[in-house]
Design a protein around this motif. Structure first.
Motif, PDB file in Angstrom:
ATOM      1  N   VAL A  25      -4.476   9.077  10.272  1.00 19.13           N
ATOM      2  CA  VAL A  25      -3.459   9.624  11.188  1.00 19.13           C
ATOM      3  C   VAL A  25      -2.157   9.970  10.457  1.00 19.13           C
ATOM      4  O   VAL A  25      -1.173  10.324  11.086  1.00 19.13           O
ATOM      5  CB  VAL A  25      -3.149   8.642  12.340  1.00 19.13           C
ATOM      6  CG1 VAL A  25      -4.338   8.490  13.257  1.00 19.13           C
ATOM      7  CG2 VAL A  25      -2.685   7.291  11.811  1.00 19.13           C
ATOM      8  N   CYS A  26      -2.167   9.856   9.131  1.00 20.56           N
ATOM      9  CA  CYS A  26      -0.921  10.056   8.374  1.00 20.56           C
ATOM     10  C   CYS A  26      -0.696  11.545   8.109  1.00 20.56           C
ATOM     11  O   CYS A  26      -1.505  12.195   7.453  1.00 20.56           O
ATOM     12  CB  CYS A  26      -0.990   9.295   7.066  1.00 20.56           C
ATOM     13  SG  CYS A  26       0.497   9.512   6.081  1.00 20.56           S
ATOM     14  N   LYS A  27       0.424  12.064   8.608  1.00 19.49           N
ATOM     15  CA  LYS A  27       0.707  13.497   8.422  1.00 19.49           C
ATOM     16  C   LYS A  27       1.278  13.779   7.040  1.00 19.49           C
ATOM     17  O   LYS A  27       1.204  14.887   6.530  1.00 19.49           O
ATOM     18  CB  LYS A  27       1.705  13.960   9.488  1.00 19.49           C
ATOM     19  CG  LYS A  27       1.167  13.854  10.889  1.00 19.49           C
ATOM     20  CD  LYS A  27       2.230  14.240  11.907  1.00 19.49           C
ATOM     21  CE  LYS A  27       1.724  13.960  13.313  1.00 19.49           C
ATOM     22  NZ  LYS A  27       2.797  13.641  14.234  1.00 19.49           N
ATOM     23  N   ARG A  83      -0.999   3.901  -2.243  1.00 23.15           N
ATOM     24  CA  ARG A  83      -2.457   3.824  -2.394  1.00 23.15           C
ATOM     25  C   ARG A  83      -3.125   4.300  -1.102  1.00 23.15           C
ATOM     26  O   ARG A  83      -3.725   3.521  -0.365  1.00 23.15           O
ATOM     27  CB  ARG A  83      -2.825   2.397  -2.763  1.00 23.15           C
ATOM     28  CG  ARG A  83      -2.105   1.990  -4.076  1.00 23.15           C
ATOM     29  CD  ARG A  83      -2.595   0.699  -4.650  1.00 23.15           C
ATOM     30  NE  ARG A  83      -2.361  -0.421  -3.781  1.00 23.15           N
ATOM     31  CZ  ARG A  83      -3.021  -1.577  -3.854  1.00 23.15           C
ATOM     32  NH1 ARG A  83      -3.970  -1.730  -4.749  1.00 23.15           N
ATOM     33  NH2 ARG A  83      -2.734  -2.562  -3.052  1.00 23.15           N
ATOM     34  N   CYS A  84      -3.004   5.602  -0.880  1.00 23.21           N
ATOM     35  CA  CYS A  84      -3.467   6.170   0.390  1.00 23.21           C
ATOM     36  C   CYS A  84      -4.964   5.943   0.608  1.00 23.21           C
ATOM     37  O   CYS A  84      -5.409   5.831   1.748  1.00 23.21           O
ATOM     38  CB  CYS A  84      -3.149   7.661   0.441  1.00 23.21           C
ATOM     39  SG  CYS A  84      -1.373   8.006   0.305  1.00 23.21           S
ATOM     40  N   LEU A  85      -5.722   5.872  -0.487  1.00 25.83           N
ATOM     41  CA  LEU A  85      -7.171   5.684  -0.330  1.00 25.83           C
ATOM     42  C   LEU A  85      -7.498   4.348   0.322  1.00 25.83           C
ATOM     43  O   LEU A  85      -8.550   4.190   0.934  1.00 25.83           O
ATOM     44  CB  LEU A  85      -7.870   5.768  -1.698  1.00 25.83           C
ATOM     45  CG  LEU A  85      -7.975   7.173  -2.303  1.00 25.83           C
ATOM     46  CD1 LEU A  85      -8.541   7.099  -3.706  1.00 25.83           C
ATOM     47  CD2 LEU A  85      -8.834   8.074  -1.414  1.00 25.83           C
ATOM     48  N   LEU A  86      -6.593   3.389   0.181  1.00 25.00           N
ATOM     49  CA  LEU A  86      -6.838   2.060   0.753  1.00 25.00           C
ATOM     50  C   LEU A  86      -6.114   1.865   2.075  1.00 25.00           C
ATOM     51  O   LEU A  86      -6.151   0.782   2.651  1.00 25.00           O
ATOM     52  CB  LEU A  86      -6.350   0.979  -0.231  1.00 25.00           C
ATOM     53  CG  LEU A  86      -6.951   0.996  -1.624  1.00 25.00           C
ATOM     54  CD1 LEU A  86      -6.332  -0.101  -2.480  1.00 25.00           C
ATOM     55  CD2 LEU A  86      -8.466   0.786  -1.530  1.00 25.00           C
ATOM     56  N   CYS A  87      -5.447   2.904   2.547  1.00 23.19           N
ATOM     57  CA  CYS A  87      -4.546   2.722   3.684  1.00 23.19           C
ATOM     58  C   CYS A  87      -5.298   2.794   5.012  1.00 23.19           C
ATOM     59  O   CYS A  87      -6.046   3.743   5.260  1.00 23.19           O
ATOM     60  CB  CYS A  87      -3.473   3.800   3.652  1.00 23.19           C
ATOM     61  SG  CYS A  87      -2.345   3.656   5.042  1.00 23.19           S
ATOM     62  N   PRO A  88      -5.061   1.816   5.890  1.00 22.28           N
ATOM     63  CA  PRO A  88      -5.756   1.841   7.186  1.00 22.28           C
ATOM     64  C   PRO A  88      -5.242   2.955   8.105  1.00 22.28           C
ATOM     65  O   PRO A  88      -5.862   3.239   9.118  1.00 22.28           O
ATOM     66  CB  PRO A  88      -5.424   0.458   7.781  1.00 22.28           C
ATOM     67  CG  PRO A  88      -4.132   0.063   7.133  1.00 22.28           C
ATOM     68  CD  PRO A  88      -4.174   0.643   5.746  1.00 22.28           C
ATOM     69  N   GLY A 147       1.820  15.269   0.287  1.00 22.50           N
ATOM     70  CA  GLY A 147       2.403  14.586  -0.866  1.00 22.50           C
ATOM     71  C   GLY A 147       3.288  13.456  -0.358  1.00 22.50           C
ATOM     72  O   GLY A 147       4.466  13.660  -0.049  1.00 22.50           O
ATOM     73  N   ALA A 148       2.684  12.269  -0.270  1.00 22.20           N
ATOM     74  CA  ALA A 148       3.369  11.145   0.381  1.00 22.20           C
ATOM     75  C   ALA A 148       4.733  10.851  -0.237  1.00 22.20           C
ATOM     76  O   ALA A 148       5.688  10.517   0.460  1.00 22.20           O
ATOM     77  CB  ALA A 148       2.487   9.903   0.313  1.00 22.20           C
ATOM     78  N   GLU A 149       4.840  10.992  -1.546  1.00 20.22           N
ATOM     79  CA  GLU A 149       6.097  10.595  -2.205  1.00 20.22           C
ATOM     80  C   GLU A 149       7.271  11.502  -1.834  1.00 20.22           C
ATOM     81  O   GLU A 149       8.404  11.180  -2.131  1.00 20.22           O
ATOM     82  CB  GLU A 149       5.910  10.557  -3.727  1.00 20.22           C
ATOM     83  CG  GLU A 149       5.132   9.347  -4.169  1.00 20.22           C
ATOM     84  CD  GLU A 149       5.182   9.128  -5.673  1.00 20.22           C
ATOM     85  OE1 GLU A 149       6.192   9.496  -6.286  1.00 20.22           O
ATOM     86  OE2 GLU A 149       4.199   8.610  -6.218  1.00 20.22           O
ATOM     87  N   VAL A 167       0.840  -1.219   0.000  1.00 18.04           N
ATOM     88  CA  VAL A 167       0.000   0.000   0.000  1.00 18.04           C
ATOM     89  C   VAL A 167       0.866   1.258   0.000  1.00 18.04           C
ATOM     90  O   VAL A 167       0.773   2.102  -0.889  1.00 18.04           O
ATOM     91  CB  VAL A 167      -0.961   0.003   1.216  1.00 18.04           C
ATOM     92  CG1 VAL A 167      -1.743   1.309   1.280  1.00 18.04           C
ATOM     93  CG2 VAL A 167      -1.926  -1.181   1.137  1.00 18.04           C
ATOM     94  N   CYS A 168       1.739   1.369   0.975  1.00 21.17           N
ATOM     95  CA  CYS A 168       2.575   2.568   1.092  1.00 21.17           C
ATOM     96  C   CYS A 168       3.872   2.334   0.303  1.00 21.17           C
ATOM     97  O   CYS A 168       4.966   2.333   0.840  1.00 21.17           O
ATOM     98  CB  CYS A 168       2.869   2.858   2.565  1.00 21.17           C
ATOM     99  SG  CYS A 168       3.512   4.508   2.828  1.00 21.17           S
ATOM    100  N   THR A 169       3.682   2.121  -0.982  1.00 23.96           N
ATOM    101  CA  THR A 169       4.790   1.739  -1.861  1.00 23.96           C
ATOM    102  C   THR A 169       5.651   2.967  -2.198  1.00 23.96           C
ATOM    103  O   THR A 169       5.177   4.109  -2.084  1.00 23.96           O
ATOM    104  CB  THR A 169       4.213   1.140  -3.151  1.00 23.96           C
ATOM    105  OG1 THR A 169       3.136   1.987  -3.583  1.00 23.96           O
ATOM    106  CG2 THR A 169       3.654  -0.238  -2.905  1.00 23.96           C
TER     107      THR A 169
HETATM  108  S1  SF4 Z   1      -1.808   7.356   4.031  1.00 26.22           S
HETATM  109 FE1  SF4 Z   1       0.313   7.633   4.698  1.00 26.22          FE
HETATM  110  S2  SF4 Z   1       0.965   5.629   5.462  1.00 26.22           S
HETATM  111 FE2  SF4 Z   1      -0.899   5.327   4.246  1.00 26.22          FE
HETATM  112  S3  SF4 Z   1      -0.187   4.835   2.153  1.00 26.22           S
HETATM  113 FE3  SF4 Z   1      -0.524   7.032   2.245  1.00 26.22          FE
HETATM  114  S4  SF4 Z   1       1.444   7.883   2.818  1.00 26.22           S
HETATM  115 FE4  SF4 Z   1       1.548   5.708   3.307  1.00 26.22          FE
END
Ligand code: SF4
Length: 347
Positions: A210-212, A201-206, A217-219, A194-196
Protein backbone atom coordinates in the motif's frame (compact mmCIF):
# COMPACT_ATOMS: atom_id res chain seq x y z
CA UNK A 1 -13.46 3.43 6.62
CA UNK A 2 -11.17 3.33 3.57
CA UNK A 3 -9.18 0.26 2.61
CA UNK A 4 -5.83 1.50 3.89
CA UNK A 5 -7.33 2.23 7.31
CA UNK A 6 -8.17 -1.45 7.51
CA UNK A 7 -5.24 -3.08 5.77
CA UNK A 8 -2.46 -1.01 7.34
CA UNK A 9 -3.20 -1.85 11.01
CA UNK A 10 -3.79 -5.53 10.21
CA UNK A 11 -0.56 -5.86 8.21
CA UNK A 12 1.48 -3.82 10.64
CA UNK A 13 0.24 -5.58 13.78
CA UNK A 14 0.88 -8.96 12.16
CA UNK A 15 4.42 -7.88 11.47
CA UNK A 16 4.82 -6.46 14.98
CA UNK A 17 3.70 -9.72 16.56
CA UNK A 18 6.69 -11.39 14.92
CA UNK A 19 9.27 -8.58 14.90
CA UNK A 20 8.65 -6.25 17.88
CA UNK A 21 11.82 -5.02 19.52
CA UNK A 22 12.12 -6.32 23.07
CA UNK A 23 12.73 -3.23 25.17
CA UNK A 24 12.78 -3.02 28.98
CA UNK A 25 9.83 -0.62 29.14
CA UNK A 26 7.58 -2.68 26.88
CA UNK A 27 5.12 -5.52 27.20
CA UNK A 28 5.31 -8.18 24.51
CA UNK A 29 2.83 -7.68 21.65
CA UNK A 30 -0.77 -8.36 22.53
CA UNK A 31 -0.14 -8.59 26.30
CA UNK A 32 -1.39 -6.34 29.11
CA UNK A 33 0.12 -2.88 28.92
CA UNK A 34 3.14 -2.00 31.05
CA UNK A 35 3.12 0.21 34.15
CA UNK A 36 2.34 3.79 33.05
CA UNK A 37 5.28 5.00 35.11
CA UNK A 38 7.68 2.95 33.00
CA UNK A 39 6.06 4.04 29.75
CA UNK A 40 6.16 7.69 30.76
CA UNK A 41 9.77 7.48 32.01
CA UNK A 42 10.95 5.79 28.83
CA UNK A 43 9.17 8.27 26.57
CA UNK A 44 10.71 11.23 28.39
CA UNK A 45 14.15 9.64 28.16
CA UNK A 46 13.73 8.79 24.47
CA UNK A 47 13.10 12.39 23.42
CA UNK A 48 16.11 13.37 21.27
CA UNK A 49 17.98 10.29 22.52
CA UNK A 50 18.61 6.88 21.01
CA UNK A 51 17.15 3.65 22.35
CA UNK A 52 20.65 2.27 22.96
CA UNK A 53 21.62 5.29 25.07
CA UNK A 54 18.37 5.20 27.06
CA UNK A 55 18.35 1.52 28.10
CA UNK A 56 21.03 1.70 30.86
CA UNK A 57 19.54 4.92 32.25
CA UNK A 58 16.08 3.44 32.26
CA UNK A 59 17.32 0.38 34.12
CA UNK A 60 19.24 2.49 36.63
CA UNK A 61 16.27 4.78 37.29
CA UNK A 62 13.68 2.02 37.67
CA UNK A 63 15.98 0.03 39.98
CA UNK A 64 16.53 3.04 42.19
CA UNK A 65 13.07 4.61 41.95
CA UNK A 66 10.70 1.78 41.04
CA UNK A 67 7.51 3.84 41.18
CA UNK A 68 6.35 7.33 40.49
CA UNK A 69 5.92 7.82 44.26
CA UNK A 70 9.55 6.86 44.84
CA UNK A 71 10.72 9.27 42.17
CA UNK A 72 8.52 12.03 43.55
CA UNK A 73 10.13 11.58 46.99
CA UNK A 74 13.67 11.54 45.60
CA UNK A 75 16.19 14.24 46.28
CA UNK A 76 16.24 16.52 43.23
CA UNK A 77 20.04 16.71 43.13
CA UNK A 78 20.27 12.92 43.11
CA UNK A 79 17.85 12.65 40.20
CA UNK A 80 19.78 15.28 38.27
CA UNK A 81 23.04 13.45 39.00
CA UNK A 82 21.53 10.14 37.84
CA UNK A 83 20.41 11.86 34.64
CA UNK A 84 23.93 13.20 33.95
CA UNK A 85 25.10 12.16 30.51
CA UNK A 86 21.63 11.82 29.00
CA UNK A 87 21.52 15.49 28.00
CA UNK A 88 18.67 17.98 27.65
CA UNK A 89 18.54 18.51 31.39
CA UNK A 90 15.25 20.37 31.34
CA UNK A 91 13.73 16.93 30.83
CA UNK A 92 15.05 15.82 34.23
CA UNK A 93 13.64 18.89 35.95
CA UNK A 94 10.29 18.30 34.27
CA UNK A 95 10.49 14.64 35.22
CA UNK A 96 10.68 15.50 38.92
CA UNK A 97 7.93 18.13 38.64
CA UNK A 98 5.68 15.66 36.83
CA UNK A 99 6.36 12.83 39.30
CA UNK A 100 5.47 15.15 42.18
CA UNK A 101 2.29 16.33 40.46
CA UNK A 102 1.21 12.71 39.93
CA UNK A 103 2.13 11.79 43.53
CA UNK A 104 0.11 14.73 44.89
CA UNK A 105 -2.86 13.57 42.83
CA UNK A 106 -2.77 10.15 44.52
CA UNK A 107 0.09 8.50 42.66
CA UNK A 108 -1.99 7.50 39.63
CA UNK A 109 -1.29 8.81 36.14
CA UNK A 110 -4.30 10.30 34.32
CA UNK A 111 -5.52 7.76 31.76
CA UNK A 112 -6.50 10.13 28.96
CA UNK A 113 -4.44 12.11 26.48
CA UNK A 114 -5.93 15.40 27.73
CA UNK A 115 -5.32 14.53 31.38
CA UNK A 116 -1.72 13.55 30.65
CA UNK A 117 -1.18 16.68 28.61
CA UNK A 118 -2.00 18.78 31.68
CA UNK A 119 0.97 17.34 33.61
CA UNK A 120 4.21 19.39 33.80
CA UNK A 121 6.52 18.81 30.84
CA UNK A 122 4.24 16.44 28.90
CA UNK A 123 3.95 17.58 25.31
CA UNK A 124 1.51 16.34 22.68
CA UNK A 125 3.71 13.46 21.61
CA UNK A 126 4.42 12.07 25.10
CA UNK A 127 0.78 12.42 26.18
CA UNK A 128 -0.39 10.54 23.09
CA UNK A 129 2.27 7.83 23.48
CA UNK A 130 1.49 7.20 27.17
CA UNK A 131 -2.28 7.27 26.54
CA UNK A 132 -1.95 4.72 23.73
CA UNK A 133 0.74 2.43 25.14
CA UNK A 134 -0.12 2.44 28.85
CA UNK A 135 -3.88 2.93 28.70
CA UNK A 136 -4.91 1.52 25.32
CA UNK A 137 -6.40 4.83 24.23
CA UNK A 138 -6.76 5.48 20.54
CA UNK A 139 -4.32 8.36 20.09
CA UNK A 140 -2.26 9.60 17.14
CA UNK A 141 1.35 9.01 18.15
CA UNK A 142 3.64 10.84 15.74
CA UNK A 143 7.38 10.88 16.28
CA UNK A 144 10.14 11.40 13.71
CA UNK A 145 10.08 7.73 12.67
CA UNK A 146 6.33 7.83 12.14
CA UNK A 147 6.60 11.06 10.14
CA UNK A 148 9.04 9.42 7.78
CA UNK A 149 6.96 6.24 7.37
CA UNK A 150 3.77 8.19 6.64
CA UNK A 151 5.48 10.65 4.28
CA UNK A 152 6.60 7.62 2.27
CA UNK A 153 3.35 5.66 2.53
CA UNK A 154 1.45 8.63 1.16
CA UNK A 155 4.26 9.98 -1.08
CA UNK A 156 3.66 13.40 0.42
CA UNK A 157 5.11 15.97 -1.91
CA UNK A 158 5.39 18.77 0.65
CA UNK A 159 8.38 19.14 2.96
CA UNK A 160 7.97 18.26 6.60
CA UNK A 161 6.92 21.40 8.35
CA UNK A 162 4.02 21.85 5.92
CA UNK A 163 3.27 18.11 5.71
CA UNK A 164 2.82 17.65 9.47
CA UNK A 165 -0.91 18.38 9.57
CA UNK A 166 -1.50 15.86 6.79
CA UNK A 167 0.69 13.25 8.52
CA UNK A 168 -1.33 13.66 11.70
CA UNK A 169 -4.58 13.23 9.76
CA UNK A 170 -3.27 10.02 8.21
CA UNK A 171 -2.11 8.64 11.57
CA UNK A 172 -5.47 9.49 13.12
CA UNK A 173 -7.19 7.70 10.27
CA UNK A 174 -5.10 4.51 10.35
CA UNK A 175 -4.78 4.13 14.15
CA UNK A 176 -7.07 1.24 15.11
CA UNK A 177 -9.48 1.04 18.05
CA UNK A 178 -8.00 -2.34 18.86
CA UNK A 179 -4.39 -2.39 20.15
CA UNK A 180 -3.60 1.29 19.55
CA UNK A 181 -0.57 1.03 21.84
CA UNK A 182 0.91 -1.86 19.90
CA UNK A 183 0.09 -0.03 16.67
CA UNK A 184 2.01 3.06 17.85
CA UNK A 185 5.00 0.96 18.85
CA UNK A 186 4.81 -0.99 15.60
CA UNK A 187 4.97 2.24 13.59
CA UNK A 188 7.99 3.33 15.63
CA UNK A 189 9.67 -0.03 15.13
CA UNK A 190 8.96 -0.04 11.41
CA UNK A 191 10.60 3.38 11.11
CA UNK A 192 13.55 2.34 13.25
CA UNK A 193 14.27 -1.03 11.65
CA UNK A 194 12.72 -1.23 8.15
CA UNK A 195 11.69 2.18 6.84
CA UNK A 196 15.01 3.69 7.86
CA UNK A 197 16.18 7.10 6.67
CA UNK A 198 18.76 5.54 4.32
CA UNK A 199 18.31 2.30 2.38
CA UNK A 200 14.82 1.40 3.59
CA UNK A 201 14.22 -2.34 3.36
CA UNK A 202 11.04 -2.19 1.33
CA UNK A 203 11.29 -5.87 0.39
CA UNK A 204 10.74 -6.77 4.04
CA UNK A 205 8.11 -4.15 4.71
CA UNK A 206 4.61 -5.29 5.72
CA UNK A 207 3.18 -2.11 4.15
CA UNK A 208 4.92 -2.38 0.78
CA UNK A 209 1.69 -3.25 -1.03
CA UNK A 210 0.00 0.00 0.00
CA UNK A 211 3.07 2.27 -0.02
CA UNK A 212 2.80 5.02 -2.63
CA UNK A 213 6.36 6.28 -2.11
CA UNK A 214 8.11 2.99 -2.69
CA UNK A 215 7.91 2.97 -6.50
CA UNK A 216 8.82 6.66 -6.66
CA UNK A 217 12.02 6.18 -4.66
CA UNK A 218 11.38 5.95 -0.93
CA UNK A 219 14.38 8.06 0.06
CA UNK A 220 12.86 11.07 -1.69
CA UNK A 221 10.40 11.24 1.19
CA UNK A 222 10.01 13.19 3.39
CA UNK A 223 10.69 15.82 0.74
CA UNK A 224 13.51 18.15 1.75
CA UNK A 225 12.57 21.80 2.06
CA UNK A 226 13.68 23.90 -0.91
CA UNK A 227 16.94 25.64 -0.31
CA UNK A 228 16.57 29.35 0.17
CA UNK A 229 17.47 31.19 -3.01
CA UNK A 230 20.82 32.88 -2.76
CA UNK A 231 20.78 36.64 -3.09
CA UNK A 232 22.51 38.24 -6.07
CA UNK A 233 25.11 40.94 -6.27
CA UNK A 234 26.27 42.98 -9.21
CA UNK A 235 29.71 44.41 -9.81
CA UNK A 236 32.28 45.40 -12.38
CA UNK A 237 35.83 44.35 -13.03
CA UNK A 238 38.23 46.31 -15.19
CA UNK A 239 40.50 44.95 -17.88
CA UNK A 240 43.25 47.48 -18.48
CA UNK A 241 45.71 46.25 -21.06
CA UNK A 242 48.82 47.89 -22.47
CA UNK A 243 51.54 46.41 -24.67
CA UNK A 244 50.60 42.82 -23.93
CA UNK A 245 50.31 43.32 -20.15
CA UNK A 246 47.25 43.67 -17.94
CA UNK A 247 46.95 45.70 -14.75
CA UNK A 248 46.47 43.48 -11.72
CA UNK A 249 45.98 44.55 -8.12
CA UNK A 250 46.41 42.81 -4.77
CA UNK A 251 43.10 42.63 -2.87
CA UNK A 252 42.87 44.03 0.65
CA UNK A 253 43.91 41.43 3.20
CA UNK A 254 40.74 41.31 5.30
CA UNK A 255 37.99 41.38 2.68
CA UNK A 256 36.68 38.67 0.36
CA UNK A 257 39.45 36.93 -1.57
CA UNK A 258 41.75 39.02 0.62
CA UNK A 259 45.43 39.08 -0.27
CA UNK A 260 44.88 37.54 -3.70
CA UNK A 261 45.93 38.98 -7.02
CA UNK A 262 42.91 40.17 -9.01
CA UNK A 263 41.56 42.45 -11.70
CA UNK A 264 40.71 45.87 -10.29
CA UNK A 265 36.99 46.14 -9.52
CA UNK A 266 34.35 48.53 -8.26
CA UNK A 267 34.14 47.27 -4.68
CA UNK A 268 31.22 44.83 -5.24
CA UNK A 269 32.34 42.69 -2.30
CA UNK A 270 31.32 45.43 0.15
CA UNK A 271 27.89 45.95 -1.44
CA UNK A 272 25.19 43.48 -0.53
CA UNK A 273 22.10 45.36 -1.73
CA UNK A 274 22.09 43.73 -5.17
CA UNK A 275 22.00 47.17 -6.83
CA UNK A 276 23.59 47.67 -10.24
CA UNK A 277 26.75 49.77 -10.26
CA UNK A 278 26.32 53.36 -11.45
CA UNK A 279 27.08 54.27 -15.10
CA UNK A 280 30.75 54.50 -15.90
CA UNK A 281 32.14 57.59 -17.61
CA UNK A 282 35.27 57.60 -19.75
CA UNK A 283 36.89 55.41 -22.37
CA UNK A 284 35.38 52.08 -21.41
CA UNK A 285 33.55 49.51 -23.42
CA UNK A 286 31.55 46.52 -22.29
CA UNK A 287 33.29 43.16 -22.40
CA UNK A 288 30.42 40.91 -21.40
CA UNK A 289 29.93 39.46 -17.95
CA UNK A 290 30.67 36.41 -15.87
CA UNK A 291 28.54 34.79 -13.20
CA UNK A 292 30.09 33.26 -10.14
CA UNK A 293 28.54 31.66 -7.08
CA UNK A 294 30.00 32.17 -3.64
CA UNK A 295 28.77 30.42 -0.50
CA UNK A 296 26.19 33.08 0.31
CA UNK A 297 25.44 34.87 -2.97
CA UNK A 298 25.68 34.86 -6.74
CA UNK A 299 27.73 37.55 -8.39
CA UNK A 300 27.19 38.96 -11.87
CA UNK A 301 30.43 40.62 -12.74
CA UNK A 302 30.34 42.92 -15.72
CA UNK A 303 33.64 43.26 -17.46
CA UNK A 304 34.75 46.70 -18.69
CA UNK A 305 37.59 47.00 -21.19
CA UNK A 306 39.72 50.13 -21.06
CA UNK A 307 40.28 51.82 -24.39
CA UNK A 308 42.09 54.94 -23.15
CA UNK A 309 45.74 55.69 -22.48
CA UNK A 310 45.78 57.60 -19.20
CA UNK A 311 48.37 55.29 -17.64
CA UNK A 312 49.53 57.93 -15.17
CA UNK A 313 46.42 57.28 -13.10
CA UNK A 314 47.65 53.80 -12.24
CA UNK A 315 49.66 53.93 -9.06
CA UNK A 316 52.45 51.29 -8.98
CA UNK A 317 51.82 51.01 -5.23
CA UNK A 318 48.38 49.57 -5.98
CA UNK A 319 49.20 47.09 -8.69
CA UNK A 320 51.47 45.75 -11.36
CA UNK A 321 51.57 45.04 -15.08
CA UNK A 322 51.30 41.33 -15.69
CA UNK A 323 52.00 39.67 -19.07
CA UNK A 324 48.69 38.63 -20.59
CA UNK A 325 50.27 35.48 -22.02
CA UNK A 326 51.20 34.38 -18.49
CA UNK A 327 47.92 35.27 -16.85
CA UNK A 328 47.45 31.63 -15.89
CA UNK A 329 50.44 31.97 -13.55
CA UNK A 330 49.08 35.00 -11.71
CA UNK A 331 47.18 32.91 -9.16
CA UNK A 332 43.88 34.64 -9.86
CA UNK A 333 40.90 33.32 -7.91
CA UNK A 334 38.34 31.53 -10.10
CA UNK A 335 36.09 34.56 -10.48
CA UNK A 336 38.87 36.71 -11.92
CA UNK A 337 40.34 33.86 -13.95
CA UNK A 338 36.91 33.52 -15.61
CA UNK A 339 36.82 37.26 -16.18
CA UNK A 340 40.30 37.24 -17.70
CA UNK A 341 39.34 34.43 -20.08
CA UNK A 342 36.28 36.39 -21.09
CA UNK A 343 38.25 39.57 -21.64
CA UNK A 344 40.82 37.85 -23.79
CA UNK A 345 38.03 36.34 -25.86
CA UNK A 346 36.57 39.80 -26.38
CA UNK A 347 39.77 41.47 -27.43
S1 SF4 B 1 7.55 0.09 1.43
FE1 SF4 B 1 7.17 2.22 2.01
S2 SF4 B 1 6.77 2.17 4.22
FE2 SF4 B 1 7.74 0.23 3.65
S3 SF4 B 1 9.96 0.53 3.99
FE3 SF4 B 1 9.53 1.01 1.86
S4 SF4 B 1 9.14 3.20 1.84
FE4 SF4 B 1 8.96 2.55 3.97
Amino acid sequence: MDASAQTIPASLLGWYDAHARALPWRSPPGEAPPDPYRVWLSEVMLQQTTVAAVIPYFEKFTARWPSVAALAAADEAEVMAAWAGLGYYSRARNLIACARAVAEAGGIFPDTEAGLRALPGLGAYTAAAVAAIAFGRRAAVVDANVERVVARLEALDRPLPQARARIREVVERITPEDRPGDFAQAMMDLGATVCTPRNPRCLLCPLAAVCKGRSLGAERFPVKPAKKAKPGRKGRAFWIERDGAVWLVRRAGRGMLGGMRALPDDGWSARDDGAAPPPLAGPWQGGGSVRHTFTHFHLDLQLMLYSGSDWARLDPQDGEWWPVERIGEAGLPTLFAKAATRARGEK
